[in-house]
Design a protein around this motif. Structure first.
Motif, PDB file in Angstrom:
ATOM      1  N   ARG A   6     -11.380 -32.643 -49.582  1.00 33.23           N
ATOM      2  CA  ARG A   6     -11.525 -31.024 -49.154  1.00 33.23           C
ATOM      3  C   ARG A   6     -11.456 -31.247 -47.559  1.00 33.23           C
ATOM      4  NH1 ARG A   6     -15.850 -31.882 -46.342  1.00 33.23           N
ATOM      5  NH2 ARG A   6     -17.831 -31.926 -47.262  1.00 33.23           N
ATOM      6  N   ALA A   8     -13.065 -28.575 -44.716  1.00 35.27           N
ATOM      7  CA  ALA A   8     -14.113 -27.376 -44.746  1.00 35.27           C
ATOM      8  C   ALA A   8     -14.485 -26.850 -43.529  1.00 35.27           C
ATOM      9  CB  ALA A   8     -15.131 -27.974 -45.861  1.00 35.27           C
ATOM     10  N   SER A  10     -15.302 -24.270 -40.676  1.00 33.44           N
ATOM     11  CA  SER A  10     -16.159 -22.775 -40.390  1.00 33.44           C
ATOM     12  C   SER A  10     -15.228 -21.941 -39.752  1.00 33.44           C
ATOM     13  CB  SER A  10     -17.488 -23.159 -39.734  1.00 33.44           C
ATOM     14  OG  SER A  10     -18.072 -24.228 -40.062  1.00 33.44           O
ATOM     15  N   ASP A  42     -16.434 -22.749 -44.841  1.00 28.75           N
ATOM     16  CA  ASP A  42     -17.805 -22.940 -44.561  1.00 28.75           C
ATOM     17  C   ASP A  42     -18.493 -21.593 -43.844  1.00 28.75           C
ATOM     18  OD1 ASP A  42     -17.762 -25.274 -46.091  1.00 28.75           O
ATOM     19  OD2 ASP A  42     -18.284 -26.486 -44.167  1.00 28.75           O
ATOM     20  N   TYR A 184     -25.501 -24.906 -43.892  1.00 33.92           N
ATOM     21  CA  TYR A 184     -24.251 -25.798 -44.407  1.00 33.92           C
ATOM     22  C   TYR A 184     -24.698 -27.161 -44.909  1.00 33.92           C
ATOM     23  CZ  TYR A 184     -21.464 -29.804 -43.358  1.00 33.92           C
ATOM     24  OH  TYR A 184     -20.803 -30.969 -43.518  1.00 33.92           O
ATOM     25  N   SER A 188     -22.730 -27.110 -48.427  1.00 37.33           N
ATOM     26  CA  SER A 188     -21.581 -28.252 -48.547  1.00 37.33           C
ATOM     27  C   SER A 188     -21.921 -29.178 -49.689  1.00 37.33           C
ATOM     28  CB  SER A 188     -21.588 -28.978 -47.304  1.00 37.33           C
ATOM     29  OG  SER A 188     -20.728 -30.077 -47.228  1.00 37.33           O
ATOM     30  N   ARG A 202     -14.613 -36.643 -42.871  1.00 40.44           N
ATOM     31  CA  ARG A 202     -14.757 -35.672 -41.965  1.00 40.44           C
ATOM     32  C   ARG A 202     -15.070 -36.341 -40.532  1.00 40.44           C
ATOM     33  NH1 ARG A 202     -20.434 -33.507 -44.717  1.00 40.44           N
ATOM     34  NH2 ARG A 202     -21.298 -35.497 -44.944  1.00 40.44           N
ATOM     35  N   HIS A 206     -20.559 -35.896 -38.263  1.00 34.16           N
ATOM     36  CA  HIS A 206     -21.328 -35.367 -39.489  1.00 34.16           C
ATOM     37  C   HIS A 206     -21.875 -36.790 -40.005  1.00 34.16           C
ATOM     38  CE1 HIS A 206     -20.234 -31.332 -39.930  1.00 34.16           C
ATOM     39  NE2 HIS A 206     -19.086 -31.851 -39.281  1.00 34.16           N
TER      40      HIS A 206
HETATM   41  N1  GLU Z   1     -17.987 -26.834 -41.549  1.00 37.59           N
HETATM   42  C1  GLU Z   1     -18.089 -28.350 -41.321  1.00 37.59           C
HETATM   43  C2  GLU Z   1     -17.436 -28.588 -40.152  1.00 37.59           C
HETATM   44  O1  GLU Z   1     -16.440 -27.710 -39.924  1.00 37.59           O
HETATM   45  C3  GLU Z   1     -17.671 -29.098 -42.376  1.00 37.59           C
HETATM   46  C4  GLU Z   1     -18.066 -30.626 -42.303  1.00 37.59           C
HETATM   47  C5  GLU Z   1     -17.645 -31.233 -43.656  1.00 37.59           C
HETATM   48  O2  GLU Z   1     -16.535 -31.453 -43.979  1.00 37.59           O
HETATM   49  O3  GLU Z   1     -18.842 -31.282 -44.477  1.00 37.59           O
HETATM   50  O4  GLU Z   1     -17.492 -29.546 -39.187  1.00 37.59           O
END
Ligand code: GLU
Length: 448
Positions: A6, A8, A10, A42, A184, A188, A202, A206
């Motif tokens: 995925r 994701a 924001s 997100d 989040y 998530s 990602r 993170h």
């Molecule tokens: N919304 C998060 C970002 O843009 C997603 C991070 C993830 O992939 O879990 O960094």
């Protein structure tokens, strides 16, 4: 096991090259394994999320050619997060905390001053019922923290290799705000479980979230060991700094506005930070053939706009007519054909440059007649049609023999008369596209 990856983002801004790299790698990974690729917005941060950014994300991903198999929006899934709230609370993993942002800030500063890692001190866990009632009586509404197990966390990262986090460095994260909206960190994980995500790929920013989220997965009944985690190092600018200050200029929309080809962006982003060379790929299938997540290394790759620029030309010079036909037509060049495209393609920096050379071949041009006697003599020697790629050499050989000229003195007046310009695509390929009628008139100094 079939792969589900995925992307994701924001919707709090436009996608930039750093985001695009994460999207592309997820897409390639899913395709490579005949898996599925989910686009998830997100958007639980209602203050910062905007519908126009959400639309722009979809538009930008389509521009790159990264189609998704499924789509989800976190704001549509609030009941799932409310359910997780109840389950975590019932399991004793969620507790109310009453500190204001100012109080938390004060605590953090004191910890730092003492040389301790700044993390929540769990004061809320030590509150008596009476103290809690007093705080609530003062009108304080609690936010909700996840109670981490005091254990070290480790996983085999698909990019970073064995990754280890000391429990002593992790603080209980806030999962729900006072109004029970999820953060989040929680949403998530709930989504990754519900959508059967098998691989979370990602950015390196993170990594500490992963350390915490692995425990949330387990607390919600999922097996965190069943999910593959990969954290890509973040792109930097030429000086090694973050790209964040350049988000505007490195947004996908800005690159598109500048006429950068989506495949130039994809070609560069798929190879930056890998052990493979950067090459111009004409389409995503070509790129897919050589994709391997294990080629991504830990060093932070530099994003160089000049490299993108060079790659853009190289990509453009490889694009088949079928890949650009629609866009050329949209530029008003519906009468462009494959032969003309191939004649002008090697000279383009941007697709939009094709309009100029299309006009040189298909529209009236004012010749530059600096050397009228010479070009009139050359006009007399123009061979009859049909013309092909050999016509130019045969004709200029005859002009050379007649006039005694060679080199620049031979070629430059011909180019100026035929195209009205002192530079451009090879005349060998351009001449048959200009055609005898226009060529003859231009050599005679006429607009044709
Ligand atoms: N919304 C998060 C970002 O843009 C997603 C991070 C993830 O992939 O879990 O960094």
């Amino acid at each position: 096991m079939s792969v589900v990856a995925r992307f994701a983002p924001s919707p709090t801004g436009y996608l930039h090259v750093g985001n695009a790299r994460i999207a592309l790698v997820n897409w390639l990974f899913a395709r490579k394994h005949d898996g599925r690729f989910l686009l998830r917005l997100d958007d639980t941060d209602l203050e910062r999320s905007r519908p126009e950014y959400a639309e722009a994300i979809e538009e930008d991903l389509r521009w790159l050619g990264l189609a998704w198999d499924a789509f989800a929006r976190e704001s549509d899934r609030m009941d799932r997060y409310a359910d997780a709230f109840e389950r975590l609370r019932a399991a004793g993993r969620l507790y109310p905390a009453y500190e204001t942002p100012e109080e938390l800030d004060y605590k953090r500063k004191r910890q730092l001053a003492r040389g301790e890692p700044p993390r929540y001190d769990r004061a809320a866990l030590r509150l008596s019922d009476a103290e809690r009632s007093r705080l609530e009586g003062e009108g304080r509404r609690p936010h909700w923290r996840f109670r981490l197990a005091d254990a070290d966390v480790a996983w085999g990262d698909l990019v970073r290799g064995p990754t280890h986090f000391s429990g002593a460095h992790l603080g209980d994260p806030v999962l729900f705000r006072a109004d029970r909206r999820p953060l989040y960190t929680l949403s998530s994980v709930v989504d990754d479980i519900d959508f059967g995500i098998t691989h979370v790929i990602r950015g390196e920013d993170h990594v500490s979230n992963t350390a915490v989220q692995l425990q949330i997965f387990a607390a919600l009944g999922a097996d965190p060991a069943a999910i593959g985690f990969a954290h890509l190092s973040l792109l930097t600018d030429a000086g090694g700094g973050g790209l964040s200050k350049r988000h505007g200029s490195l947004s996908l929309r800005e690159l598109r506005r500048q006429g950068i080809e989506p495949m130039a962006v994809n070609s560069l982003l798929a190879r930056l930070g890998t052990s493979d060379p950067v090459e111009p790929f004409a389409d995503l299938d070509e790129l897919l053939a050589g994709f391997d997540l294990s080629c991504f290394g830990r060093a932070a790759p530099k994003f160089d706009p000049a490299e993108l620029e060079r790659l853009n030309e190289a990509v453009l010079h490889r694009l088949p007519f079928a890949a650009v036909r629609g866009r050329l037509a949209a530029m008003g060049l519906a009468d462009m054909d494959a032969a003309l495209w191939e004649a002008v393609r090697p000279n383009l920096k941007r697709l939009s440059d094709a309009a100029e050379w299309h006009a040189v071949c298909r529209r009236p041009v004012a010749p530059v007649a600096d050397d009228p006697e010479f070009t009139a003599a050359a006009a007399d020697l123009l061979p009859p049609e049909p013309w092909d790629a050999g016509t130019w050499a045969a004709w200029t050989a005859a002009v050379k023999a007649r006039t005694g000229r060679s080199g620049k003195a031979l070629f430059q007046p011909l180019r100026l008369a035929l195209t009205g310009r002192d530079h451009g695509p090879e005349l060998k390929t351009l001449l048959p596209q200009i055609g005898r009628e226009r060529a003859l008139a231009r050599l005679q100094g006429k607009v044709a």
